[in-house]
Scaffold this active site. Sequence first.
Site, short mmCIF file in Angstrom:
data_model
loop_
_atom_site.label_atom_id
_atom_site.label_comp_id
_atom_site.label_asym_id
_atom_site.label_seq_id
_atom_site.Cartn_x
_atom_site.Cartn_y
_atom_site.Cartn_z
N SER A 147 0.83 -1.21 0.00
CA SER A 147 0.00 0.00 0.00
C SER A 147 0.86 1.25 0.00
O SER A 147 1.97 1.27 0.56
CB SER A 147 -0.89 0.00 1.24
OG SER A 147 -1.51 1.25 1.44
N TYR A 172 -2.40 -0.41 9.97
CA TYR A 172 -2.58 -0.96 8.62
C TYR A 172 -1.29 -0.79 7.82
O TYR A 172 -0.79 -1.73 7.20
CB TYR A 172 -3.74 -0.26 7.92
CG TYR A 172 -3.83 -0.59 6.44
CD1 TYR A 172 -4.21 -1.87 6.02
CD2 TYR A 172 -3.54 0.37 5.48
CE1 TYR A 172 -4.28 -2.18 4.68
CE2 TYR A 172 -3.62 0.07 4.13
CZ TYR A 172 -4.00 -1.21 3.73
OH TYR A 172 -4.06 -1.52 2.39
#
Length: 360
Positions: A147, A172
Amino acid sequence: MKILITGTAGFIGSHLALKLLERGDTVVGLDNINDYYDQKVKYGRLQRSGILQNLDDGITIEYNVLLTSSKFTKYKFIKLNLEDDKNLDTLFKNEKFDTVINLAAQAGVRYSLTNPRAYMDSNIIGFMNILECCRHNNIKNLSYASSSSVYGLNEAQPFLTSSNVDHPMSLYAASKKSNELMAHTYSHLYNIPTTGLRFFTVYGPWGRPDMALYLFTKAIIEGKPIDVFNHGNMQRDFTYIDDIVEGIIRVNDNPSQGNTTWDGMNPDPSSSPAPYKLYNIGNNNPVKLMDFIEALENKLGKKAEKNLLPIQAGDVPSTYANVEDLIADLNYKPETTIEEGINNFVNWYIDFFDVDSSEI
């Protein structure tokens, strides 16, 4: 090839599975169909691929049972948690995959602030299980979702895969950087080709209901205000789903090679003497959030009522992908315009939710 795609009830995985099936690959899709967001959308994706006949069938899907698509003879689906190492190992042994594309993960920066354990279970333990299965089952290539959030506090833009990513702003992001480190270890120890793909704000038809475009579209159609964080002073390198899928396929077809010029005295974090590589997949063209909203307003023919708010914890004000490695190694660069991408999403949204034309 015979390919395992994890996360095929998800946004990216569902698109990817169909694209690979269309070119003739054999695909096994895996997903646990959790309730992080509206399961109707997940069931709709499975119906689109012929796994379900109608949306109501979704609630009857059993764990660890292979289902065959009614539309694609080379597509099977299994409901399974990545944390279930025993059944995951059995699946690998029985199906004998050539390559693996791991897209299954607990997504969402903001959700990680209140539900941190979900990220440890899926993104860390689940990914370790994938790596172990690749190690013991002669997998020729592992591609996996990272990501743009890994860049964290790094403000030097455009983001380079060789840039420092030691200061994540959410669990995350930390879990995705952990995946990159874990993958390198397995590439180094067991010579497994691995490639991490740092996705930049993916959007398009069948997108996630927790993402801005979906939330904005729904609110504007319903005449409700939209929440605009950092008072609109945000920009994102929005990347259309078809461009993401094309990038993943090129990586799947071209396993990483060891970098023969890698220098341990001046180490490049994005490559290694082992068969390991990291790529950004972004549009290389950041768009101001207010311009993004304006393009959506133009498509809907309605103005948004904006609720201007401070930036949320874990969010970064700007993302911008350098994709020079992607161009040099794979001869590829995402190029779909925001206007085209938003038009396609809105058309899908109106059709899927059967929106009355009088509402827009």
